[in-house]
Motif scaffolding. Structure first.
Motif, PDB file in Angstrom:
ATOM      1  N   SER A 106       0.830  -1.217   0.000  1.00  0.00           N
ATOM      2  CA  SER A 106       0.000   0.000   0.000  1.00  0.00           C
ATOM      3  C   SER A 106       0.857   1.256   0.000  1.00  0.00           C
ATOM      4  CB  SER A 106      -0.931  -0.003   1.216  1.00  0.00           C
ATOM      5  OG  SER A 106      -1.842  -1.069   1.159  1.00  0.00           O
ATOM      6  N   GLN A 107       1.905   1.269   0.823  1.00  0.00           N
ATOM      7  CA  GLN A 107       2.801   2.426   0.855  1.00  0.00           C
ATOM      8  C   GLN A 107       3.432   2.657  -0.508  1.00  0.00           C
ATOM      9  OE1 GLN A 107       6.137   1.988   3.532  1.00  0.00           O
ATOM     10  NE2 GLN A 107       7.141   3.843   2.802  1.00  0.00           N
ATOM     11  N   ALA A 108       3.934   1.584  -1.134  1.00  0.00           N
ATOM     12  CA  ALA A 108       4.592   1.710  -2.433  1.00  0.00           C
ATOM     13  C   ALA A 108       3.605   2.165  -3.495  1.00  0.00           C
ATOM     14  CB  ALA A 108       5.227   0.371  -2.820  1.00  0.00           C
ATOM     15  N   PHE A 109       2.415   1.584  -3.479  1.00  0.00           N
ATOM     16  CA  PHE A 109       1.391   1.934  -4.473  1.00  0.00           C
ATOM     17  C   PHE A 109       0.958   3.395  -4.335  1.00  0.00           C
ATOM     18  CE2 PHE A 109      -3.221   2.276  -5.331  1.00  0.00           C
ATOM     19  CZ  PHE A 109      -3.225   1.987  -6.681  1.00  0.00           C
ATOM     20  N   LEU A 110       0.668   3.822  -3.125  1.00  0.00           N
ATOM     21  CA  LEU A 110       0.191   5.195  -2.926  1.00  0.00           C
ATOM     22  C   LEU A 110       1.289   6.222  -3.201  1.00  0.00           C
ATOM     23  CD1 LEU A 110      -2.026   4.598   0.215  1.00  0.00           C
ATOM     24  CD2 LEU A 110      -2.785   5.042  -2.128  1.00  0.00           C
ATOM     25  N   HIS A 111       2.543   5.826  -3.015  1.00  0.00           N
ATOM     26  CA  HIS A 111       3.651   6.717  -3.395  1.00  0.00           C
ATOM     27  C   HIS A 111       3.613   6.981  -4.895  1.00  0.00           C
ATOM     28  CE1 HIS A 111       7.561   8.595  -3.272  1.00  0.00           C
ATOM     29  NE2 HIS A 111       8.066   7.708  -4.114  1.00  0.00           N
ATOM     30  N   LEU A 112       3.358   5.929  -5.682  1.00  0.00           N
ATOM     31  CA  LEU A 112       3.251   6.102  -7.133  1.00  0.00           C
ATOM     32  C   LEU A 112       2.058   6.984  -7.489  1.00  0.00           C
ATOM     33  CD1 LEU A 112       4.049   2.454  -8.279  1.00  0.00           C
ATOM     34  CD2 LEU A 112       5.518   4.454  -8.565  1.00  0.00           C
ATOM     35  N   GLY A 440      16.243 -12.284  -6.181  1.00  0.00           N
ATOM     36  CA  GLY A 440      15.509 -13.549  -6.160  1.00  0.00           C
ATOM     37  C   GLY A 440      14.523 -13.596  -5.016  1.00  0.00           C
ATOM     38  N   ALA A 441      13.520 -12.753  -5.047  1.00  0.00           N
ATOM     39  CA  ALA A 441      12.563 -12.681  -3.945  1.00  0.00           C
ATOM     40  C   ALA A 441      11.317 -13.521  -4.187  1.00  0.00           C
ATOM     41  CB  ALA A 441      12.151 -11.227  -3.708  1.00  0.00           C
ATOM     42  N   HIS A 442      11.069 -13.939  -5.436  1.00  0.00           N
ATOM     43  CA  HIS A 442       9.866 -14.703  -5.747  1.00  0.00           C
ATOM     44  C   HIS A 442      10.122 -16.200  -5.640  1.00  0.00           C
ATOM     45  CE1 HIS A 442       8.017 -11.022  -7.124  1.00  0.00           C
ATOM     46  NE2 HIS A 442       8.929 -10.860  -8.062  1.00  0.00           N
ATOM     47  N   GLY A 443       9.048 -16.974  -5.701  1.00  0.00           N
ATOM     48  CA  GLY A 443       9.134 -18.422  -5.680  1.00  0.00           C
ATOM     49  C   GLY A 443       8.747 -19.023  -7.018  1.00  0.00           C
ATOM     50  N   VAL A 444       8.055 -20.166  -6.976  1.00  0.00           N
ATOM     51  CA  VAL A 444       7.689 -20.872  -8.198  1.00  0.00           C
ATOM     52  C   VAL A 444       6.582 -20.127  -8.937  1.00  0.00           C
ATOM     53  CG1 VAL A 444       6.861 -23.060  -9.147  1.00  0.00           C
ATOM     54  CG2 VAL A 444       8.335 -23.063  -7.115  1.00  0.00           C
ATOM     55  N   TYR A 445       5.542 -19.765  -8.208  1.00  0.00           N
ATOM     56  CA  TYR A 445       4.429 -19.010  -8.772  1.00  0.00           C
ATOM     57  C   TYR A 445       4.332 -17.657  -8.077  1.00  0.00           C
ATOM     58  CZ  TYR A 445       2.723 -23.391 -10.818  1.00  0.00           C
ATOM     59  OH  TYR A 445       2.613 -24.552 -11.530  1.00  0.00           O
ATOM     60  N   ARG A 446       3.771 -16.685  -8.771  1.00  0.00           N
ATOM     61  CA  ARG A 446       3.485 -15.392  -8.160  1.00  0.00           C
ATOM     62  C   ARG A 446       2.260 -14.812  -8.859  1.00  0.00           C
ATOM     63  NH1 ARG A 446       4.711 -11.461 -11.665  1.00  0.00           N
ATOM     64  NH2 ARG A 446       6.242 -11.859 -13.299  1.00  0.00           N
ATOM     65  N   PRO A 447       1.445 -14.037  -8.170  1.00  0.00           N
ATOM     66  CA  PRO A 447       0.326 -13.375  -8.841  1.00  0.00           C
ATOM     67  C   PRO A 447       0.822 -12.417  -9.915  1.00  0.00           C
ATOM     68  CG  PRO A 447       0.057 -13.321  -6.461  1.00  0.00           C
ATOM     69  CD  PRO A 447       1.455 -13.790  -6.730  1.00  0.00           C
ATOM     70  N   GLY A 448       0.066 -12.308 -10.990  1.00  0.00           N
ATOM     71  CA  GLY A 448       0.412 -11.350 -12.028  1.00  0.00           C
ATOM     72  C   GLY A 448       0.480  -9.942 -11.466  1.00  0.00           C
ATOM     73  N   GLY A 449       1.562  -9.231 -11.753  1.00  0.00           N
ATOM     74  CA  GLY A 449       1.734  -7.880 -11.244  1.00  0.00           C
ATOM     75  C   GLY A 449       2.522  -7.800  -9.961  1.00  0.00           C
ATOM     76  N   ALA A 450       2.797  -8.955  -9.312  1.00  0.00           N
ATOM     77  CA  ALA A 450       3.590  -8.936  -8.082  1.00  0.00           C
ATOM     78  C   ALA A 450       5.006  -8.449  -8.349  1.00  0.00           C
ATOM     79  CB  ALA A 450       3.615 -10.324  -7.444  1.00  0.00           C
ATOM     80  N   ALA A 451       5.489  -8.632  -9.579  1.00  0.00           N
ATOM     81  CA  ALA A 451       6.847  -8.191  -9.904  1.00  0.00           C
ATOM     82  C   ALA A 451       6.963  -6.668  -9.829  1.00  0.00           C
ATOM     83  CB  ALA A 451       7.243  -8.683 -11.292  1.00  0.00           C
ATOM     84  N   LEU A 452       5.929  -5.945 -10.289  1.00  0.00           N
ATOM     85  CA  LEU A 452       5.992  -4.484 -10.221  1.00  0.00           C
ATOM     86  C   LEU A 452       5.932  -4.003  -8.776  1.00  0.00           C
ATOM     87  CD1 LEU A 452       3.837  -3.232 -13.249  1.00  0.00           C
ATOM     88  CD2 LEU A 452       6.307  -3.582 -13.076  1.00  0.00           C
ATOM     89  N   ASN A 453       5.110  -4.659  -7.963  1.00  0.00           N
ATOM     90  CA  ASN A 453       5.096  -4.323  -6.543  1.00  0.00           C
ATOM     91  C   ASN A 453       6.466  -4.573  -5.923  1.00  0.00           C
ATOM     92  OD1 ASN A 453       3.845  -3.802  -3.861  1.00  0.00           O
ATOM     93  ND2 ASN A 453       4.222  -5.988  -3.566  1.00  0.00           N
ATOM     94  N   SER A 454       7.101  -5.661  -6.310  1.00  0.00           N
ATOM     95  CA  SER A 454       8.403  -6.008  -5.735  1.00  0.00           C
ATOM     96  C   SER A 454       9.478  -4.979  -6.083  1.00  0.00           C
ATOM     97  CB  SER A 454       8.829  -7.400  -6.217  1.00  0.00           C
ATOM     98  OG  SER A 454       9.972  -7.854  -5.537  1.00  0.00           O
ATOM     99  N   THR A 455       9.393  -4.372  -7.271  1.00  0.00           N
ATOM    100  CA  THR A 455      10.381  -3.338  -7.605  1.00  0.00           C
ATOM    101  C   THR A 455      10.340  -2.194  -6.606  1.00  0.00           C
ATOM    102  OG1 THR A 455       8.899  -2.042  -9.075  1.00  0.00           O
ATOM    103  CG2 THR A 455      10.164  -3.830 -10.092  1.00  0.00           C
TER     104      THR A 455
END
Length: 674
Positions: A106-112, A440-455
């Protein structure tokens, strides 16, 4: 402000840039880290980049590129713990990473949002969402096909307002280490010409820093069949050579994408039900090929529709599901040596669309969109005209109302990467912070869009730690010179030896070797892998890597050729480590999981009629609670080797017993940075 000086090495003055923190990369993760560092009071920041305008964040996208975050609208319940559980359930992901990515979303999203990224919200201020892959709720949101580009542009503008210095045309070729600390970087100056070098200018530059934020993206240059944008290479090899560990390197995502231009054909491109056409290499002998394996017309249409929602290849959907289409495309291109196109001008089978043949989900969706009529391109224009216009604006321009769109199954994202702790600091090197896809913070599967949140989350965490714990000056210049001189001398020697072979009459072979390495990786370490193929590719890459200094021929008059030499070294290093991780996974008894089919002669066929090379054994989840970590080592004989280690993944932290007064007291002392 960064200070420029120089170190004299073998009679040449090598420029040195110095700063408390250097950020490598000008994508969403890199700019976010620089922005946050200044916000948290660390203003001695330098950003370097090989080219500012390249990279995945700025140039990649899809029909509706997704950002994943905690639910911020509607009546459905959600919580940090629940989102963390969703991320954790993807398998092989450490619990502290899952919790941090949920807690800071939420913090990262609202900053954007505050920076001007116009995520949609209703008249009451709620940020509406939709459901993405591997998402039990509706946490996804988007600003259209260029979500990550918009993020980069807004963050870049903020960094510009902060006055942070950005220097481009620098390619990282080595991470410099002293006593377990990352102390700087050796970079190639991409724009130095042979004439300038002959006149005494250094082709190399050193960066001296107390902390390094490594936002270099995934190692995209390893693969030939790729939807990573041109100019996205990655720099994982330099990190591995420095001793940094890798985590979950076996886990990539693959999916259908156009190859010229490179773009994911997800969402509406599949939902409007295009026709899949196969041709020979010259474009002749055109025919539909999906009906060979999927003769039922309604099933073919419905599986095509589902590819819009279920874009990444998922081995769990290979038998009877939409990922069968990925395998059929792969068979045409990789095994039959043909080309595959999407034809939006005609319906599959040349028939009039029959709504009653569709599954209810597809029929209801297209009906609600007013698109149960006409041809695929007519449906696309009616349902999502910007998706149609996008290809007309690309280079090369393609009009889907007239032109076929060539596609393939392409590598798209690395879920694994460099091993980091819950502050995104390397687990091996102090002061080294891989963020974004490099981590390398993700695992085998991740929800679509989790990569942008991770950045955004990873960059924020790294900045918090650096600002709180890593202030002060970099390593003193005398000690830094002693550390950096061997790396500079080795790089010069590699270039001089390769350049001498051109002078002796040998032709430049950097482009040929690079292509060979990329094709090898796509053939044996892509969507479909076999133990024999991985082992054979590993042997060939090892041979190329060991023989690099003896066999590479560089035209030193060509800046492109000089750069390819060091790209080749980085890519071969990365390939060697990644292939070693894959071979180890197979030795441990790993089966098909995530976005990969590992062939098994005793296994199941995805569909009757497919070749035995696609038989596979479904993963039973036995390794989901384990994390694979690897590290590059060099033996006394100079031959590289990779050490592997499997450990239980760290569980989700239990914070339910946190008492406010205690947390508040601790927070007053250190801001929670510990």
């Amino acid at each position: 402000m960064p200070v420029q000086s120089s170190i004299r090495i073998d009679g040449v003055d090598v420029p040195v840039l110095s700063a408390n923190t250097v950020v490598v990369g000008t994508g969403a993760a890199g700019y976010c880290a620089a922005d946050r560092l200044v916000q948290y009071g660390q203003e001695d920041v330098l950003i370097i980049s090989d080219r500012i305008v390249t990279g995945s964040s700025r140039n990649a996208g899809s029909d509706k590129q997704t950002y994943y975050k905690l639910t911020l609208g509607g009546g459905a319940g959600d919580s940090v713990a629940e989102m963390a559980q969703t991320l954790f359930d993807g398998g092989a992901m450490d619990g502290d990473h899952a919790l941090v990515e949920a807690a800071l979303s939420s913090q990262a999203f609202l900053h954007l949002v505050d920076l001007g990224v116009a995520f949609p919200r209703n008249r009451y201020g709620e940020f509406v969402g939709y459901k993405t892959d591997h998402d039990p709720r509706q946490r996804a949101t988007s600003v259209g096909p260029y979500t990550s580009r918009t993020m980069v542009e807004r963050l870049e503008a903020k960094v510009g307002r902060d006055g942070t210095r950005v220097v481009e045309n620098l390619r990282v070729i080595d991470v410099l280490v002293s006593d377990g600390q990352a102390v700087g970087l050796l970079c190639l100056r991409r724009r130095v010409t042979q004439a300038e070098a002959s006149a005494g200018a250094s082709r190399f530059l050193l960066v001296r820093a107390r902390s390094i934020v490594y936002a270099t993206g995934g190692p995209a240059g390893m693969y030939a069949r790729s939807v990573f944008p041109h100019g996205q290479w990655g720099a994982a090899g330099a990190a591995f050579r420095s001793g940094a560990a890798g985590r979950n390197l076996t886990e990539w995502q693959y999916g259908l994408a156009s190859i010229a231009p490179r773009w994911n054909v997800s969402g509406s491109y599949m939902q409007v039900l295009p026709t899949f056409i196969s041709t020979d290499l010259d474009g002749g002998d055109a025919r539909e090929f999906l009906p060979e394996a999927i003769p039922d017309y309604g099933r073919l249409l419905s599986l095509t529709f589902l590819k819009g929602y279920q874009w990444p290849f998922d081995i769990r959907k290979a038998r009877g599901g939409s990922s069968l289409i990925d395998l059929l495309v792969y068979r045409e291109t990789a095994e039959r040596g043909r080309r595959v196109f999407l034809d939006f001008t005609r319906n599959p089978g040349g028939l009039r669309l029959d709504p009653d043949a569709l599954d209810p989900e597809a029929r209801e969706y297209l009906g609600s969109a007013g698109a149960l009529f006409g041809t695929p391109v007519q449906r696309l224009i009616a349902m999502n005209r910007p998706a149609y216009e996008l290809y007309r604006e690309k280079n090369p321009a393609i009009d889907l109302a007239r032109d076929r769109l060539e596609i393939d199954v392409c590598v798209q994202h690395n879920n694994g990467g460099l091993a980091v702790d819950c502050w995104w600091q390397s687990t091996v090197l102090d002061g080294f912070f891989p963020v974004g896809e490099a981590a390398g913070a993700h695992g085998v599967y991740r929800p679509g869009g989790a990569a942008l949140n991770s950045t955004q989350v990873g960059a924020t965490r790294a900045a918090q730690w650096i600002a709180a714990r890593r202030r002060g000056e970099p390593l003193d210049m005398t000690a830094f010179a002693a550390i950096s001189a061997p790396a500079v001398e080795h790089a010069r020697g590699l270039l001089a030896d390769a350049g001498a072979r051109v002078a002796a009459g040998a032709p430049d072979n950097t482009g040929e070797l690079l292509t060979r390495a990329q094709v090898l990786m796509s053939e044996h370490a892509g969507l479909v892998r076999s133990a024999q193929g991985v082992s054979g590719a590993l042997g060939q890459v090892r041979e190329m890597l060991v023989g690099l200094s003896d066999r590479t021929v560089v035209d030193t008059a060509s800046r492109r050729s000089v750069e390819r030499l060091f790209l080749l070294r980085d890519i071969l290093t990365s390939q060697f480590v990644y292939l070693s991780a894959m071979a180890d996974y197979l030795r441990r008894g790993g089966h098909s999981r995530g976005s990969v089919l590992y062939t098994d002669a005793a296994g199941l066929l995805p569909e009757e009629g497919l070749p035995d090379s696609m038989r596979f054994m479904p993963d039973d989840g036995a390794l989901d609670a384990q994390v694979q970590e690897v590290a590059l080592r060099c033996g006394a004989d100079g031959v590289p080797a990779v050490e592997t280690n499997w450990r239980p993944r760290r569980p989700l932290p239990d914070t339910g017993g946190d008492f406010f007064e205690n947390v508040w007291r601790d927070f007053r002392e250190d801001g929670g940075v510990r």
